[in-house]
Design an enzyme around this catalytic site. Structure first.
Site, PDB file in Angstrom:
ATOM      1  N   SER A   1      -5.588 -23.730 -36.209  1.00 53.64           N
ATOM      2  CA  SER A   1      -5.465 -23.566 -34.751  1.00 53.64           C
ATOM      3  C   SER A   1      -6.868 -23.514 -34.150  1.00 53.64           C
ATOM      4  CB  SER A   1      -4.759 -22.250 -34.410  1.00 53.64           C
ATOM      5  OG  SER A   1      -3.487 -22.205 -34.994  1.00 53.64           O
TER       6      SER A   1
ATOM      7  N   ARG B   1      -6.018 -11.926 -34.791  1.00 54.52           N
ATOM      8  CA  ARG B   1      -7.156 -12.823 -35.080  1.00 54.52           C
ATOM      9  C   ARG B   1      -8.487 -12.134 -34.756  1.00 54.52           C
ATOM     10  NH1 ARG B   1      -3.321 -14.950 -37.059  1.00 54.52           N
ATOM     11  NH2 ARG B   1      -2.875 -17.190 -37.138  1.00 54.52           N
TER      12      ARG B   1
ATOM     13  N   GLU C   1     -10.138 -20.005 -31.407  1.00 55.52           N
ATOM     14  CA  GLU C   1      -9.787 -19.219 -32.593  1.00 55.52           C
ATOM     15  C   GLU C   1     -10.802 -19.505 -33.696  1.00 55.52           C
ATOM     16  OE1 GLU C   1      -8.705 -19.640 -35.892  1.00 55.52           O
ATOM     17  OE2 GLU C   1      -6.657 -18.888 -36.057  1.00 55.52           O
TER      18      GLU C   1
HETATM   19  P1  FAD Z   1     -14.884 -19.670 -43.514  1.00 57.12           P
HETATM   20  O1  FAD Z   1     -14.353 -20.731 -42.622  1.00 57.12           O
HETATM   21  O2  FAD Z   1     -15.880 -20.073 -44.538  1.00 57.12           O
HETATM   22  O3  FAD Z   1     -15.479 -18.499 -42.629  1.00 57.12           O
HETATM   23  C1  FAD Z   1     -14.764 -17.996 -41.527  1.00 57.12           C
HETATM   24  C2  FAD Z   1     -15.575 -16.844 -40.917  1.00 57.12           C
HETATM   25  O4  FAD Z   1     -15.661 -15.781 -41.849  1.00 57.12           O
HETATM   26  C3  FAD Z   1     -17.019 -17.219 -40.601  1.00 57.12           C
HETATM   27  O5  FAD Z   1     -17.403 -16.494 -39.466  1.00 57.12           O
HETATM   28  C4  FAD Z   1     -17.802 -16.733 -41.815  1.00 57.12           C
HETATM   29  O6  FAD Z   1     -19.136 -16.408 -41.491  1.00 57.12           O
HETATM   30  C5  FAD Z   1     -17.012 -15.498 -42.203  1.00 57.12           C
HETATM   31  N1  FAD Z   1     -17.000 -15.225 -43.643  1.00 57.12           N
HETATM   32  C6  FAD Z   1     -16.462 -15.991 -44.616  1.00 57.12           C
HETATM   33  N2  FAD Z   1     -16.550 -15.372 -45.813  1.00 57.12           N
HETATM   34  C7  FAD Z   1     -17.149 -14.197 -45.595  1.00 57.12           C
HETATM   35  C8  FAD Z   1     -17.529 -13.108 -46.439  1.00 57.12           C
HETATM   36  N3  FAD Z   1     -17.289 -13.087 -47.755  1.00 57.12           N
HETATM   37  N4  FAD Z   1     -18.164 -12.054 -45.870  1.00 57.12           N
HETATM   38  C9  FAD Z   1     -18.430 -12.027 -44.540  1.00 57.12           C
HETATM   39  N5  FAD Z   1     -18.087 -13.023 -43.701  1.00 57.12           N
HETATM   40  C10 FAD Z   1     -17.451 -14.092 -44.215  1.00 57.12           C
HETATM   41  N6  FAD Z   1      -5.687 -18.725 -40.386  1.00 57.12           N
HETATM   42  C11 FAD Z   1      -4.700 -17.825 -40.193  1.00 57.12           C
HETATM   43  O7  FAD Z   1      -4.970 -16.658 -39.911  1.00 57.12           O
HETATM   44  N7  FAD Z   1      -3.383 -18.177 -40.305  1.00 57.12           N
HETATM   45  C12 FAD Z   1      -3.003 -19.431 -40.599  1.00 57.12           C
HETATM   46  O8  FAD Z   1      -1.816 -19.707 -40.692  1.00 57.12           O
HETATM   47  C13 FAD Z   1      -4.007 -20.408 -40.804  1.00 57.12           C
HETATM   48  N8  FAD Z   1      -3.689 -21.685 -41.086  1.00 57.12           N
HETATM   49  C14 FAD Z   1      -4.671 -22.614 -41.260  1.00 57.12           C
HETATM   50  C15 FAD Z   1      -4.299 -23.944 -41.550  1.00 57.12           C
HETATM   51  C16 FAD Z   1      -5.280 -24.908 -41.745  1.00 57.12           C
HETATM   52  C17 FAD Z   1      -4.855 -26.320 -42.057  1.00 57.12           C
HETATM   53  C18 FAD Z   1      -6.650 -24.557 -41.679  1.00 57.12           C
HETATM   54  C19 FAD Z   1      -7.715 -25.594 -41.913  1.00 57.12           C
HETATM   55  C20 FAD Z   1      -7.033 -23.255 -41.370  1.00 57.12           C
HETATM   56  C21 FAD Z   1      -6.035 -22.279 -41.150  1.00 57.12           C
HETATM   57  N9  FAD Z   1      -6.358 -20.937 -40.838  1.00 57.12           N
HETATM   58  C22 FAD Z   1      -5.364 -20.006 -40.681  1.00 57.12           C
HETATM   59  C23 FAD Z   1      -7.780 -20.525 -40.729  1.00 57.12           C
HETATM   60  C24 FAD Z   1      -8.414 -20.163 -42.094  1.00 57.12           C
HETATM   61  O9  FAD Z   1      -7.569 -20.539 -43.134  1.00 57.12           O
HETATM   62  C25 FAD Z   1      -8.698 -18.673 -42.203  1.00 57.12           C
HETATM   63  O10 FAD Z   1      -9.479 -18.202 -41.138  1.00 57.12           O
HETATM   64  C26 FAD Z   1      -9.412 -18.326 -43.519  1.00 57.12           C
HETATM   65  O11 FAD Z   1      -9.461 -16.928 -43.682  1.00 57.12           O
HETATM   66  C27 FAD Z   1     -10.832 -18.887 -43.567  1.00 57.12           C
HETATM   67  O12 FAD Z   1     -11.338 -18.716 -44.863  1.00 57.12           O
HETATM   68  P2  FAD Z   1     -12.673 -19.435 -45.327  1.00 57.12           P
HETATM   69  O13 FAD Z   1     -13.056 -18.906 -46.646  1.00 57.12           O
HETATM   70  O14 FAD Z   1     -12.504 -20.906 -45.238  1.00 57.12           O
HETATM   71  O15 FAD Z   1     -13.677 -18.906 -44.208  1.00 57.12           O
HETATM   72  N1  EPU Z   2       4.900 -25.143 -30.151  1.00 58.20           N
HETATM   73  C1  EPU Z   2       5.067 -26.179 -29.258  1.00 58.20           C
HETATM   74  N2  EPU Z   2       4.223 -27.244 -29.351  1.00 58.20           N
HETATM   75  C2  EPU Z   2       3.250 -27.329 -30.288  1.00 58.20           C
HETATM   76  C3  EPU Z   2       3.074 -26.253 -31.193  1.00 58.20           C
HETATM   77  C4  EPU Z   2       3.920 -25.157 -31.105  1.00 58.20           C
HETATM   78  O1  EPU Z   2       5.931 -26.142 -28.396  1.00 58.20           O
HETATM   79  O2  EPU Z   2       2.561 -28.352 -30.323  1.00 58.20           O
HETATM   80  C5  EPU Z   2       5.840 -24.022 -30.114  1.00 58.20           C
HETATM   81  C6  EPU Z   2       6.806 -24.089 -31.312  1.00 58.20           C
HETATM   82  O3  EPU Z   2       7.894 -24.909 -31.018  1.00 58.20           O
HETATM   83  C7  EPU Z   2       7.211 -22.657 -31.525  1.00 58.20           C
HETATM   84  C8  EPU Z   2       5.973 -21.874 -31.064  1.00 58.20           C
HETATM   85  O4  EPU Z   2       5.189 -22.776 -30.285  1.00 58.20           O
HETATM   86  O5  EPU Z   2       8.269 -22.305 -30.715  1.00 58.20           O
HETATM   87  C9  EPU Z   2       5.166 -21.306 -32.203  1.00 58.20           C
HETATM   88  O6  EPU Z   2       4.707 -22.364 -33.036  1.00 58.20           O
HETATM   89  P1  EPU Z   2       4.254 -22.128 -34.548  1.00 58.20           P
HETATM   90  O7  EPU Z   2       5.292 -21.367 -35.281  1.00 58.20           O
HETATM   91  O8  EPU Z   2       3.802 -23.421 -35.101  1.00 58.20           O
HETATM   92  O9  EPU Z   2       3.035 -21.126 -34.418  1.00 58.20           O
HETATM   93  P2  EPU Z   2       1.773 -21.070 -33.479  1.00 58.20           P
HETATM   94  O10 EPU Z   2       1.908 -19.898 -32.573  1.00 58.20           O
HETATM   95  O11 EPU Z   2       1.492 -22.377 -32.853  1.00 58.20           O
HETATM   96  C10 EPU Z   2       0.511 -19.420 -35.051  1.00 58.20           C
HETATM   97  C11 EPU Z   2      -0.820 -19.309 -35.713  1.00 58.20           C
HETATM   98  C12 EPU Z   2      -0.872 -20.167 -36.971  1.00 58.20           C
HETATM   99  C13 EPU Z   2       0.223 -19.699 -37.917  1.00 58.20           C
HETATM  100  C14 EPU Z   2       1.576 -19.826 -37.214  1.00 58.20           C
HETATM  101  C15 EPU Z   2       2.718 -19.275 -38.051  1.00 58.20           C
HETATM  102  C16 EPU Z   2      -2.403 -18.761 -33.973  1.00 58.20           C
HETATM  103  C17 EPU Z   2      -3.532 -19.217 -33.119  1.00 58.20           C
HETATM  104  N3  EPU Z   2      -1.883 -19.677 -34.795  1.00 58.20           N
HETATM  105  O12 EPU Z   2       0.628 -20.749 -34.568  1.00 58.20           O
HETATM  106  O13 EPU Z   2      -2.126 -19.944 -37.604  1.00 58.20           O
HETATM  107  O14 EPU Z   2       0.225 -20.459 -39.100  1.00 58.20           O
HETATM  108  O15 EPU Z   2       1.538 -19.073 -35.974  1.00 58.20           O
HETATM  109  O16 EPU Z   2       2.657 -17.901 -38.072  1.00 58.20           O
HETATM  110  O17 EPU Z   2      -2.001 -17.607 -33.890  1.00 58.20           O
HETATM  111  C18 EPU Z   2      -4.370 -20.653 -37.662  1.00 58.20           C
HETATM  112  O18 EPU Z   2      -4.682 -19.508 -37.305  1.00 58.20           O
HETATM  113  O19 EPU Z   2      -5.233 -21.529 -37.909  1.00 58.20           O
HETATM  114  C19 EPU Z   2      -2.970 -21.007 -37.809  1.00 58.20           C
HETATM  115  C20 EPU Z   2      -2.544 -22.208 -38.173  1.00 58.20           C
END
Ligand code: FAD
Ligand code: EPU
Length: 343
Positions: free
Chosen positions: A244, A164, A339
């Site tokens: 997250s 991240r 995050e």
């Molecule tokens: P924004 O929210 O618009 O921007 C994020 C940051 O990037 C800001 O600092 C912004 O200034 C900068 N930025 C954006 N675009 C540019 C650009 N073109 N040039 C320079 N800087 C820029 N993230 C994960 O890694 N794994 C996950 O599994 C994951 N799951 C998610 C689930 C949900 C339901 C949600 C809401 C979010 C999740 N995220 C996850 C976070 C998010 O999806 C990512 O961080 C994604 O890359 C953000 O994209 P965005 O275009 O919305 O960025």
């Molecule tokens: N867990 C709990 N309680 C909870 C949530 C998770 O006990 O409320 C336990 C689960 O049971 C599991 C472990 O934690 O054993 C991992 O959970 P999960 O697979 O949901 O992943 P996470 O570590 O909670 C991370 C990323 C997610 C990404 C998933 C899958 C971060 C901060 N978050 O979550 O990314 O989708 O792994 O790879 O690293 C995001 O960045 O916004 C995001 C959603």
């Protein structure tokens, strides 16, 4: 280019907090950003580059210029042996790119299915899920220096990707607008190429265990990841959130061993920098999972996600996040770091 004033950002970020930008504009090409850089508003104001706002938490109105990046386009720039290089504009929706890649019979992006946001934001925090991070597929990117207007290419190494994390969250924070990202994927149509899935991540492994490994395909992995994500993560069009809220803490070996000894049930994973501990579990143990306080709370199926039940203010969410952080610190002696990008 039109610059709007006192513009509501509610539809431009997934946390759905009622905030405004003093100035707001959308850029569809690099030339438009260059043209914008000569405008007095650009020169005098603080700037925020925005994608689709799925990883930002606005704590107040943004008193500067928001530049929403909407650069389109996906192309294959190279095809060689078993690989293809694809280049996508920063404004392309990430899932659109994943879907396009699956249609081309390419492999590499399927584990990153259903991550909200744009291609341009994907390197910022080195998006990751289900065993793959952007750094595993990123070949490089093009970005514009917002101070000089110069376009610079970054190799994947120069992006200094980490968990991240990237150079764009550190030394170069706010300095560059990413214009396009290039990704190296496996070309499953090339002669002799066989698919090697990444399927060892917890939930994904469990789901795939009952299947014949020979039937695994990028599309099947993508569908399985999407299915898992639908059961765990809120749909931000219905329930505001930014994914997250905190990172999983990475502990040094001795500290991790001690924690695991004291709490053998804690989920943990080895990381290049130490041992990654599940923040969701820590938060759940402190009693926050599914707990609602006013208009905010921890999501009932994933404690790491803080949600907006509709009318939450930034102040409410901040206070709630602070309480979650404090109780994890008091109970486990672990400091949770955000995050989301707090603005
Ligand atoms: P924004 O929210 O618009 O921007 C994020 C940051 O990037 C800001 O600092 C912004 O200034 C900068 N930025 C954006 N675009 C540019 C650009 N073109 N040039 C320079 N800087 C820029 N993230 C994960 O890694 N794994 C996950 O599994 C994951 N799951 C998610 C689930 C949900 C339901 C949600 C809401 C979010 C999740 N995220 C996850 C976070 C998010 O999806 C990512 O961080 C994604 O890359 C953000 O994209 P965005 O275009 O919305 O960025
Ligand atoms: N867990 C709990 N309680 C909870 C949530 C998770 O006990 O409320 C336990 C689960 O049971 C599991 C472990 O934690 O054993 C991992 O959970 P999960 O697979 O949901 O992943 P996470 O570590 O909670 C991370 C990323 C997610 C990404 C998933 C899958 C971060 C901060 N978050 O979550 O990314 O989708 O792994 O790879 O690293 C995001 O960045 O916004 C995001 C959603």
């Amino acid at each position: 280019m039109e610059i709007k004033e006192h513009y509501s950002l509610k539809e431009h970020h997934t946390f759905k907090i009622p905030v405004q930008a003093r100035y707001f504009t959308e850029a569809r090409t690099a030339d438009e950003i260059l043209e914008l850089s000569r405008h007095p508003v650009f020169r005098s104001q603080e700037k925020l580059v925005l994608g689709s706002g799925s990883n930002v938490f606005f704590t107040k109105n943004f008193e500067g210029l928001v530049i929403k990046i909407a650069i389109p386009g996906i192309e294959i720039t190279k095809r060689q042996d078993a690989y293809a290089i694809i280049r996508a504009g920063a404004g392309v929706n990430w899932q659109e790119l994943v879907d396009w890649s699956l249609q081309q019979n390419f492999a590499g992006l399927e584990n990153l299915s259903m991550i909200p946001g744009t291609v341009g934001a994907s390197p910022i925090q080195n998006i990751g899920a289900y065993g793959i991070e952007l750094k595993d597929v990123c070949e490089g990117l093009e970005a514009m220096d917002l101070e000089s207007g110069e376009i610079r290419e970054f190799t994947s190494e120069e992006c200094r990707f980490g968990y991240r994390n990237s150079i764009f969250k550190n030394e170069l924070r706010g300095r560059y607008a990413i214009l396009a990202v290039s990704l190296k994927v496996s070309d499953l149509s090339a002669p002799g190429v066989t698919y090697r899935p990444t399927a060892s991540y917890g939930d994904l492994k469990t789901k795939l265990e009952s299947m014949d490994p020979k039937t695994l395909s990028p599309r099947l992995i993508s569908e399985t990841v999407s299915e898992i994500r639908r059961t765990k993560l809120p749909n931000s069009t219905l329930l505001g959130n930014a994914g997250s809220f905190f990172k999983n803490p990475v502990l040094a070996e001795e500290r991790a061993k001690q924690l695991i000894r004291e709490h053998p049930q804690v989920p943990w994973f080895k990381d290049s920098q130490g041992t990654k501990i599940s923040a969701g579990w820590l938060i759940e143990q402190c009693g926050w999972k599914g707990k609602r306080v006013g208009n905010t709370g921890c999501y009932e199926k994933q404690a790491l996600v803080i949600v907006n039940y509709g009318a939450a203010t930034a102040k409410e969410i901040l206070a709630f996040a602070y309480n979650v952080q404090s109780s994890v610190r008091e109970t486990f002696g672990i400091e949770l770091a955000p995050e989301v990008n707090i603005i």
